[in-house]
Design an enzyme around this catalytic site. Structure first.
Site, PDB file in Angstrom:
ATOM      1  N   THR A  93      20.990  23.781  -0.317  1.00  0.00           N
ATOM      2  CA  THR A  93      20.938  22.562  -1.125  1.00  0.00           C
ATOM      3  C   THR A  93      19.520  22.015  -1.197  1.00  0.00           C
ATOM      4  OG1 THR A  93      23.197  22.061  -0.494  1.00  0.00           O
ATOM      5  CG2 THR A  93      21.923  20.262  -1.420  1.00  0.00           C
ATOM      6  N   CYS A  94      18.808  22.029  -0.079  1.00  0.00           N
ATOM      7  CA  CYS A  94      17.437  21.513  -0.085  1.00  0.00           C
ATOM      8  C   CYS A  94      16.524  22.376  -0.959  1.00  0.00           C
ATOM      9  CB  CYS A  94      16.886  21.452   1.336  1.00  0.00           C
ATOM     10  SG  CYS A  94      17.781  20.283   2.385  1.00  0.00           S
ATOM     11  N   SER A  95      16.749  23.682  -0.948  1.00  0.00           N
ATOM     12  CA  SER A  95      15.914  24.595  -1.728  1.00  0.00           C
ATOM     13  C   SER A  95      16.278  24.618  -3.203  1.00  0.00           C
ATOM     14  CB  SER A  95      16.035  26.023  -1.173  1.00  0.00           C
ATOM     15  OG  SER A  95      15.549  26.068   0.145  1.00  0.00           O
TER      16      SER A  95
END
Length: 156
Positions: free
Chosen positions: A88-90
Site C-alpha cells: 500500500t505504501c509503495s
C-alpha cells in the site's frame, strides 16, 4: 457446609486468577504527549534525509538534519509510514504525494516529507523502486527515523 464450599470455591477462583491471569500483563497508564494539531511544532530531533546518489551503483548518502531546521516556520506536510517497502505504501501513499506535489506546492506548501522508521538504505531502495513504477520523485523528501526517536516523542 454450603458456606465452607463457597469459601473454598472463592479461594480456588482467587488462586486461579492470580496464577493464570496474573501471567498476562495488566493495563498500565501511559502518559500521552500533547496532541499534534495543525500549526503545532514538532519536537526537535535529528533524522537522516536520504540523498540519492548520481551514480546508481553508489551507496545512498544521507545528511543528518534536525526537525527544527527541516521544517522551521515553513508550511510543511509530514506523513509517516510504519515501513517503506509495503504494497500500500509503495502503490498508493508515496506515489500519491509525488503526483500531487505540484498542486500542493501551488496551494502554498513549502515542503513535503515522508518519514519512516527505516534506515537510509531501505528508503533509497524504496525510492528507486517507486521511481521505476511511478516516475522519479523530486518533490517528496525522504526522512529516516531509524531509531524511532521522533515517533516516540510524539507518541506514535
Amino acid at each position: 457446609m454450603l458456606l465452607k464450599q463457597l469459601v473454598r470455591l472463592a479461594a480456588v477462583t482467587d488462586a486461579f486468577s492470580r496464577g493464570l491471569l496474573g501471567r498476562f500483563r495488566g493495563k498500565r497508564t501511559v502518559a500521552q504527549p500533547p496532541e499534534i494539531t495543525i500549526g503545532s511544532r514538532l519536537p526537535v530531533v535529528d533524522v537522516e534525509e536520504v540523498i540519492e546518489p548520481i551514480d546508481p551503483e553508489a551507496l545512498p548518502e544521507s545528511e543528518p538534519v534536525s526537525t527544527e531546521e527541516l521544517f522551521g516556520t515553513a508550511t510543511t506536510i509530514l506523513f509517516g509510514l510504519p515501513g517503506a517497502i509495503t504494497p500500500t505504501c509503495s502503490d498508493v501513499h508515496l506515489p500519491g504525494y509525488v503526483k500531487l506535489a505540484s498542486k500542493l506546492k501551488g496551494l502554498g506548501v513549502d515542503t513535503i516529507a515522508c518519514m519512516s522508521e527505516n534506515d537510509r538504505f531501505v528508503l533509497s531502495a524504496w525510492n528507486q523502486t517507486v521511481a521505476k513504477c511511478s516516475g522519479p520523485n523530486t518533490d517528496v523528501r525522504l526522512l529516516a527515523d531509524a531509531d524511532g526517536d521522533l515517533a516516540k516523542q510524539i507518541g506514535l
